[in-house]
Design a protein around this motif. Structure first.
Motif: not given
Length: 250
Positions: A108-119, A202-216
């Motif tokens: 349920e926490n599979s990565a989703k496609a992000g938005g447009p490239v902003v920089g 942005g790299m903090d992992i929330q209780e539901d497994g989500s993060t603001k910043l996608s990373y490895f």
């Protein structure tokens, strides 16, 4: 035909066998037709498991067994084994390639496609800086190609990776800046403590497994490969460790 001295003729073979015994045996001959007939997909997966075990022994310093993948192939051809004995919970390698089990490990926490490239932000490493200077100094396409050919492998990888990022950002019309150094033709910015805090938040992992910043997230299974704990420290100490978290299981 023995071509040595006559006094050594009687003990030549014995001495030669004793001398060769201290070295690992050479690869046994493998018949191509037998390999195609008996080395099935299941036997190949068993071979991979046995190969991992031999590799772990060698890297971990276990000298009780010699490293010889061809002997594994020969033994499996002469006496095939059952794949089921390698599919237990204790022997599973969940994130490794398996020709017989095409698991996707979706959740349920599979990565989703992000938005447009902003920089794009490039962290200038010594290899990238050296490569960029050499390529920028070369005039003309041929000169640049020749300069690129004479770079070290690390410099080539750094330059081509950075150039790919720049190309994607330019295609999207997004700005490109560098940190930790300067590159020809690109703007440079200075990072602040506030920038670092924003990135870590942005790299903090929330209780539901989500993060603001996608990373490895890199997982090193030290329970399967003991040397991975030292390797994880090595990777974390690299000049450009990147946006990622390293987890070591024991």
């Amino acid at each position: 035909q023995f071509l040595g001295m006559e006094k050594d003729k009687d003990t030549f073979r014995t001495n030669m066998e004793a001398y060769l015994a201290q070295y690992p045996p050479g690869a046994p001959p493998v018949d191509k037709q037998q390999l195609e007939a008996y080395f099935t997909t299941e036997q190949y997966e068993i071979f991979r498991n046995k190969f991992w075990q031999q590799t772990t022994d060698v890297i971990s310093g276990d000298e009780s067994h010699y490293f010889s993948p061809p002997h594994i192939v020969r033994d499996l051809m002469q006496k095939p084994e059952e794949l089921s004995k390698f599919n237990g919970a204790d022997d599973a390698f969940p994130y490794s390639f398996s020709p017989s089990n095409a698991a996707t490990y979706a959740s349920e926490n599979s990565a989703k496609a992000g938005g447009p490239v902003v920089g794009a932000i490039l962290n200038v490493t010594p290899d990238l800086e050296a490569a960029a200077k050499v390529i920028d100094a070369a005039k003309g396409v041929r000169a640049k190609a020749e300069a690129l050919a004479f770079l070290t492998d690390a410099q080539k990888s750094a330059f081509t990776s950075a150039r790919s990022v720049v190309a994607i950002a330019e295609k999207a019309g997004a700005p490109v800046v560098t940190v930790g150094g300067s590159l020809p033709g690109l703007a440079t910015v200075e990072t602040t403590d506030a920038d670092v805090k924003t990135a870590l938040d942005g790299m903090d992992i929330q209780e539901d497994g989500s993060t603001k910043l996608s990373y490895f997230v890199q997982v090193y299974r030290a329970n399967d490969f003991p040397f991975y704990s030292d390797y994880a420290i090595h990777r974390a100490s690299e000049p450009l460790s990147g946006p990622r978290q390293i987890i070591v299981t024991k």
